[in-house]
Design an enzyme around this catalytic site. Sequence first.
Site, PDB file in Angstrom:
ATOM      1  CE  LYS A 268      86.937  13.709  13.368  1.00  0.00           C
ATOM      2  NZ  LYS A 268      88.397  13.907  13.532  1.00  0.00           N
ATOM      3  CG  ASP A 273      89.325  13.409  18.901  1.00  0.00           C
ATOM      4  OD1 ASP A 273      89.461  12.389  19.612  1.00  0.00           O
ATOM      5  OD2 ASP A 273      90.065  13.679  17.926  1.00  0.00           O
ATOM      6  CE  LYS A 280      92.557  14.909  19.954  1.00  0.00           C
ATOM      7  NZ  LYS A 280      93.620  14.902  18.928  1.00  0.00           N
ATOM      8  CG  ASP A 291      87.385  16.153  15.866  1.00  0.00           C
ATOM      9  OD1 ASP A 291      87.851  16.646  14.829  1.00  0.00           O
ATOM     10  OD2 ASP A 291      87.699  15.023  16.295  1.00  0.00           O
ATOM     11  CG  ASP A 350      93.835  11.474  18.964  1.00  0.00           C
ATOM     12  OD1 ASP A 350      92.655  11.840  18.792  1.00  0.00           O
ATOM     13  OD2 ASP A 350      94.761  12.263  19.225  1.00  0.00           O
ATOM     14  CD  GLU A 352      88.708  10.968  16.267  1.00  0.00           C
ATOM     15  OE1 GLU A 352      89.908  10.727  16.474  1.00  0.00           O
ATOM     16  OE2 GLU A 352      88.286  12.086  15.952  1.00  0.00           O
ATOM     17  NE  ARG A 354      93.110   8.442  10.276  1.00  0.00           N
ATOM     18  CZ  ARG A 354      94.398   8.771  10.180  1.00  0.00           C
ATOM     19  NH1 ARG A 354      95.271   7.927   9.636  1.00  0.00           N
ATOM     20  NH2 ARG A 354      94.822   9.932  10.614  1.00  0.00           N
TER      21      ARG A 354
END
Length: 497
Positions: A268, A273, A280, A291, A350, A352, A354
Amino acid sequence: MKFSIRSGSPEQQRSACVIVGVFEKRRLSMAGQHLDEASGGLLTEMLRRGDMDGKPGQTLLLHAVPDVAAERVLLMGCGHERELVDSRFRTVVRKAATTLNETGAVEAVSYLAELPVKGRSQHWKLRQEVESAAQALYRFEQFKSKPETTYRPLRRMTLMVTDRQALAAGRRALAEGVAIAAGKELAQDLGNTPPNVCTPAWLARQAAALAKGQASITHKVLKEKDMEKMGMGALLSVARGSRQPAKFIILEYKGAKKGDRPVVLVGKGVTFDSGGISIKPSAAMDEMKYDMCGAASVLGVFRALGELRLPLNVVGLIPATENLPDGDASKPGDIVTSLSGQTIEILNTDAEGRLILCDALTYAERYRPEVIIDIATLTGACIIALGHQASAVLGNHSPLVHDLIRAGNESGDRAWELPLWEEYQEQLKSNFADMANIGGRPAGTITAACFLSRFTEKQHWAHLDIAGTAWQSGEKKNATGRPVALLTQYLLDRAAQ
Ligand code: BES
Ligand code: MN
Ligand code: ZN
């Protein structure tokens, strides 16, 4: 830091410092006893006077010990001999490295690998010694206008083995340690790089630089246009809110025959993020620069692979993007079509990770992989479940999950399994699409893996959630380089089969 290996007696080492262990209470290790004899009992005398009793973490630096060739002797407290376990050994090595770094010794000779670590081989001790010493001195100061320089930093360590016969095997252990340490350091550097610098395009350039230095590694980068043509609608939906174009980075390491099925690693690569429209809270949001640590670990493994030259084929796939809010960003309620053809209702922007991973997992199929492993800072829930000690591992093929757990135990970069039972899949039901991208509060790490499992049904696949292990928060905020050691160990094990 540079490492080398040698054998010989401690009193004869011409060095700035000799490092030896002391057990509780006031018991010298083997090398310590040799120094003691040479110096006419000076060490026993110091211990008797109560300057050190061998408690873990204690150190005693002696200068000008008579009839010892080295300028200094560093005594390291190791605790009770029978309690010398993995974690204690690593702590002793780290402490020795940081202690010496603050002295004038730029080089040292270490006898710590002779210590009897419970159930561990010479090979293990040498490798861990390299990794721990390197890790202890790691600093990320590229962005400080004046680096916080140490006066005379430790630059070279010679690891001692008991006899000449152990040298050849020792050299292999050392080489593995050096390769893994370099891989971890690269992963740390990438993770720590600020998100205004570490963008998807920058990450792609780092991959290019890595491939350039290694004949066995090739690389390719897909642009958004290419992804559109292919139909990576899930990945592109995350990139919509960002002005930085998404990149799909492909690395290929060829160490085996052309037709040999590869191990595919998917990392990933969300370079920042914010949560997107499902934004967030602002506290500690800076940490979401990490991230992309899944991606960083893949690059770290490739760095190690280039040095180790393992007889395997390995492919690295990195979907890289930012996740930001914007007038054009994805909204809760949007439905997108993934590369697999399955449709996804985005209920929370959020979740994101996956969305970008699922398209990469589908893309991975074209390599006819032996196994696929994805690595991602995927869920905050993983930190609640396992804290910062273990990465979570979930998968559809138990031998693969088992091999990863084993590699974690061997490397000290551990993982623990969570269940991927059918019953959890229900939480991903959507009224309007094939699935939703979130499964509610309960078992957040598991439902995230359930989502990914729908894109790997035909493959042997495992997922590592590294949200709790890839970095540490607080005062010592830092990327850890995990799980480079676990993954490299897994590949070493495969290569040995
Ligand atoms: N990158 C985060 C996961 C994360 C959170 C890692 C905190 C490390 C620390 C991920 O993209 C995310 O935001 N996940 C959500 C999922 C939720 C919306 C289902 C989470 O964990 O809150
Ligand atoms: Mn997120
Ligand atoms: Zn994320």
